[in-house]
Enzyme design. Structure first.
Site, PDB file in Angstrom:
ATOM      1  N   CYS A 131       0.836  -1.190   0.000  1.00 25.16           N
ATOM      2  CA  CYS A 131       0.000   0.000   0.000  1.00 25.16           C
ATOM      3  C   CYS A 131       0.872   1.242   0.000  1.00 25.16           C
ATOM      4  O   CYS A 131       2.106   1.164   0.008  1.00 25.16           O
ATOM      5  CB  CYS A 131      -0.944   0.011   1.202  1.00 25.16           C
ATOM      6  N   CYS A 167       3.578   1.649   2.589  1.00 21.33           N
ATOM      7  CA  CYS A 167       4.832   0.941   2.295  1.00 21.33           C
ATOM      8  C   CYS A 167       5.740   1.799   1.429  1.00 21.33           C
ATOM      9  O   CYS A 167       6.942   1.942   1.701  1.00 21.33           O
ATOM     10  CB  CYS A 167       4.541  -0.375   1.570  1.00 21.33           C
ATOM     11  N   ASP A 196       9.381  28.888 -30.670  1.00 20.31           N
ATOM     12  CA  ASP A 196      10.444  29.211 -31.624  1.00 20.31           C
ATOM     13  C   ASP A 196       9.816  29.219 -33.018  1.00 20.31           C
ATOM     14  O   ASP A 196       8.865  28.474 -33.287  1.00 20.31           O
ATOM     15  CB  ASP A 196      11.544  28.147 -31.533  1.00 20.31           C
TER      16      ASP A 196
END
Length: 865
Positions: free
Chosen positions: A11, A14, A441
């Site tokens: 989970c 952890c 650009d």
């Protein structure tokens, strides 16, 4: 970034525990753990051994991910194996075994006891035997699902309880209490207290202990299957990796494993075969389907000199090619690596959920204990109070919180990859959606970047063919890009230019030569005026062409003007529509170019940008981005080496895929199709992903905010209560719902503007705003001085770093980006030729911090002055 496989996580608590443990390792500069892919990305100078040791000390397993080298079976194999769904088959077997024993257990506990279903005769009146059968069946289910207990109690022992801890505690509490009731029943039966026997029999929760584990396993299996689908796009790319190639060795065609192909090898590809590595066509022509890499379904024609990419399909003709990039350097491998890196990183929006997840499980355990104690103090039976506490444990779901962000990021990243839009990190996928200003650009981004002949204006008595023939004869010895445009037009018209002599290039003016004994010349207006008279009408036409952003070239022969040829860098067909879509999304669009004001304004008018900044050098572009960043979140779109500083400075750097490697390396997002229309598509996808994350986080939080009070019994006065088994069912479905919601992103059409939401546009710098009196908002404005700084912004703090190991522009971009991430560094001017980085600082900074930032990129700092 070094990547690791992590085992034992169940989970978000952890992943938070692992991340916290690894972040404390000396030398680790950043760490992100993905619960979705069970992987971890680590940056810094810490050794793999130290990192693995830290993970194991936290109670989990870790191993470095394999890298695809020359001896690897496939460049994508290790990554593909890491993303393979290994969990679903295991969970399916566990679930089937659990269901077999659970069905029998439910028959004894609920079928017989609640509904009177028949049992064999020897159970008649033998309540202890019925209890023993339930104990054995529940115990078997617990053994089948022992992973919950091993992981849960192991995490608890390490002081970092996780979701498995909640499940294990809930199931164990039900089993222990039921076992106590069974032993108490035997004592009551021994003393002949039949009323107590029946009372204890109603205290059995063996079916709850088994049902909790089974339902959570159902949820885990659904979650695992859904998580597997979130990586489908990346896995489909990996499966495209070719296994063999047909190379030419000593004039013979030989099929070899793909890992044996080397740069410079020649290989052949027949119709219907996939191209094995990146290369350039030497012989043959064909149509190549590049949809696997770019999302474009229309095949691309290939001829000698054109590039080809690995995993694309040769559809019609025979091709002989030379390998230019092999192994991990191919476009396919780079795409896979970018996708894997994105999966191993975290978006900033995940920080809230991560913070909550770190404290979630201990808080839930505390709430469960307090709930049980309060109900006991209120005079409720122990069984009732225990049921409330168990319900709190099994309904709480940290997984939903932990998965809310990464599953959406993975699906969004995969959808982008399928459409030729590559996000390098989870943070870049999030940042793109927050863009308020897009700086474009001009050359190669808005325009094609390749000049084309647009107009032929011969004088009276001269044909277009005669004018073009003379111009091609003169230009065929020139290296200027405009010359190539004229020669390309001549080739298109099937004109073979005659040979000239006495060729002379006059920089800044034009060209001259001798043809058939007479002089010919070409160039700008001022140069030709010295050679031949120019009719006023033709001069006026030339000025009109110049106002349209075209370059008029005058050509003459022997004192007579033959005509004008206009050459221009033509606008990409999709550019005006792409810019319009950006503006309709509430995004300001600014064009940056080194061209002169007249040409820039002409292009700006045609495509409809909000503002134009002309005549800017590479460092000037970076300065413009710095200024724009004060007004909103900026995305810079470019394709050249000169765009790299601006791409690095922007909040989101977007590189056109056909651009230079330096630009792509400096960017956060890469557009493989080199189409400007993919810029609004990338932002649109990012916004959709962010919406999905917000939805997931909302449901994850609201689920726990409603479920925990309900499980604790706070709504009992309203007649609402929750059985532990229903709590387990709700928990098992919560993560599945979050993942399923993320999978909806696969249905999102990122090229459709129908559902775009327009945000309030930000204000642009006053220097960029057009004057109200001007008929054309972009023409005749004074050049904005965006580099001017106030006295407060100026700084005299400078430092020069001597750096060893930089070899090219890529290295410069990496060092520059690393240094400018430090808040004290305003600007880093990096030169690989001089081996220096000159820093402009806004505050004092320790030399150690500067050294660590550079050496984290694998370069050596020799000194700092």
């Amino acid at each position: 970034m070094e990547q690791y496989n992590i085992t034992g996580m169940s989970c978000a608590a952890c992943s938070a525990r692992v991340e916290k443990a690894v972040s404390k390792v000396p030398g680790v500069t950043s760490c992100s753990v993905s619960l979705l892919t069970n992987s971890m990305g680590v940056e810094g100078s810490a050794s793999p051994e130290a990192i693995v040791q830290a993970v194991e000390a936290a109670g989990y397993g870790a191993s470095p991910k394999e890298t695809a080298g020359p001896s690897a079976k496939s460049a994508a194999a290790p990554a593909l194996d890491a993303l393979a769904d290994h969990e679903t088959p295991k969970l399916k077997r566990r679930l089937l075994a659990s269901l077999v024993f659970l069905v029998v257990l439910m028959y004894f506990s609920m079928g017989h006891m609640m509904w009177g279903w028949p049992l064999p005769g020897w159970f008649e009146g033998n309540h202890v035997a019925v209890g023993l059968v339930q104990l054995l069946l529940a115990g078997i289910v617990m053994v089948i699902n022992q992973k919950f207990f091993i992981s849960g109690f192991k995490s608890l022992a390490h002081g970092a309880p996780n979701m498995d801890t909640l499940v294990a505690l809930g199931s164990a509490a039900s089993f222990v209490w039921s076992t106590y009731a069974l032993f108490a029943m035997t004592d009551a039966q021994l003393h002949g207290d039949h009323a107590a026997v029946m009372e204890y029999m109603m205290e059995f929760y063996f079916e709850s202990a088994a049902m909790i584990l089974t339902l959570i396993t159902v949820g885990k299996m659904l979650e695992a299957r859904s998580k597997g689908k979130t990586t489908d796009a990346l896995k489909s790319l990996m499966k495209l990796a070719p296994k063999t190639a047909t190379v030419l060795r000593d004039g013979q065609e030989i099929a070899v494993p793909i890992e044996q192909v080397q740069k410079g090898d020649q290989f052949v590809v027949r119709p219907g075969e996939n191209i094995p590595v990146d290369g350039v066509v030497l012989e043959g022509s064909s149509a190549v389907n590049e949809s696997a890499l770019t999302g474009e379904s229309i095949p691309v024609d290939k001829a000698p000199g054109d590039s080809v990419s690995a995993a694309t399909a040769n559809q019609s003709g025979f091709l002989r090619c030379e390998a230019t990039r092999v192994g991990e350097d191919t476009t396919l491998s780079q795409i896979i690596r970018m996708g894997s890196d994105a999966a191993a990183t975290k978006a900033p929006i995940a920080k809230v959920a991560d913070t909550v997840s770190g404290f979630f499980v201990p808080v839930v355990i505390t709430i469960a204990v307090v709930t049980t104690a309060v109900w006991l103090l209120l005079g409720q039976p122990l069984a009732f109070a225990l049921a409330r506490g168990i319900s709190v444990l099994v309904i709480s779901c940290p997984c939903a919180l932990g998965l809310a962000t990464p599953v959406a990021i993975m699906v969004g990243n995969g959808l982008g990859a399928k459409n030729g839009i590559l996000f390098k990190t989870a943070a870049s996928l999030e940042a793109a959606g927050r863009t308020q200003i897009v700086a474009l650009d001009k050359t190669g981004t808005i325009t094609r970047g390749e000049p084309e002949t647009t107009d032929l204006l011969p004088v009276e008595g001269v044909t277009e063919t005669e004018l073009l023939t003379l111009a091609a004869a003169l230009e065929q010895k020139s290296e200027h890009p405009l010359a190539k445009a004229i020669l390309a037009r001549a080739e298109e018209e099937q004109i073979t230019p005659p040979e000239v002599s006495d060729f002379t290039a006059l920089p800044g003016n034009g060209l001259s030569a001798t043809l058939a004994g007479g002089p010919i010349y070409g160039g700008n207006l001022n140069f030709i005026r010295t050679k031949a008279p120019i009719p006023p009408a033709l001069e006026q036409q030339a000025q009109e062409l110049a106002a349209q952003g075209k370059t008029p070239l005058f050509f003459g022969r022997g004192g007579r003007l033959l005509g004008v040829i206009a050459v221009a860098d033509t606008i990409k067909p999709e550019s005006p529509q792409a810019i319009r879509e950006l503006q309709e999304m509430g995004i300001r669009v600014v064009m940056l170019t080194g061209d002169n004001r007249r040409t820039a304004d002409a292009i700006g008018r045609q495509v409809g940008v909000d503002a134009v900044v002309a005549g800017v050098l590479p460092d000037g572009k970076e300065s413009v981005i710095r200024t724009l960043s004060q007004y909103g979140k900026v995305a810079m779109v470019g394709d050249g080496i000169n765009d790299a500083p601006a791409l690095t400075r922007a909040d989101t750097g977007i590189a056109i895929g056909a651009g230079t490697d330096v630009a792509i390396d400096a960017a956060d997002v890469v557009l493989m199709n080199s189409k400007l229309s993919d810029v609004p598509a990338a932002i649109r996808l990012s916004r959709a992903t962010l919406r999905n994350i917000h939805e997931n986080l909302f449901w994850a939080f609201i689920y726990n905010l409603i479920g925990i009070p309900l499980a604790a019994g706070l709504l009992i006065p309203l007649g609402l209560t929750l059985n532990p088994m229903f709590g387990a069912a709700a928990m098992s479905l919560s993560s599945f719902c979050v993942v399923s919601n993320a999978l909806r992103l696969n249905l999102f059409d990122l090229h459709s503007a129908r559902k775009d939401r327009k945000v309030q546009p930000v204000e642009l710098p006053p220097a960029l705003l057009p004057a109200e009196a001007e008929a054309c908002p972009l023409a005749n404005r004074p050049e904005p001085d965006l580099t001017e700084e106030t006295e407060k912004e100026k700084t005299t703090m400078k430092k020069t770093m001597k750096i060893e190991g930089m070899m090219c522009g890529h290295c410069e971009a990496r060092v520059k980006k690393a240094l400018e991430k430090l808040p004290q560094v305003d600007e880093a001017v990096v030169s690989h030729t001089e081996g220096t980085a000159v820093l402009t600082l806004n505050a004092p900074v320790e030399d150690a911090a500067l050294k660590e930032a550079v050496e984290a990129q694998d370069y050596t700092v020799l000194g700092i002055e």
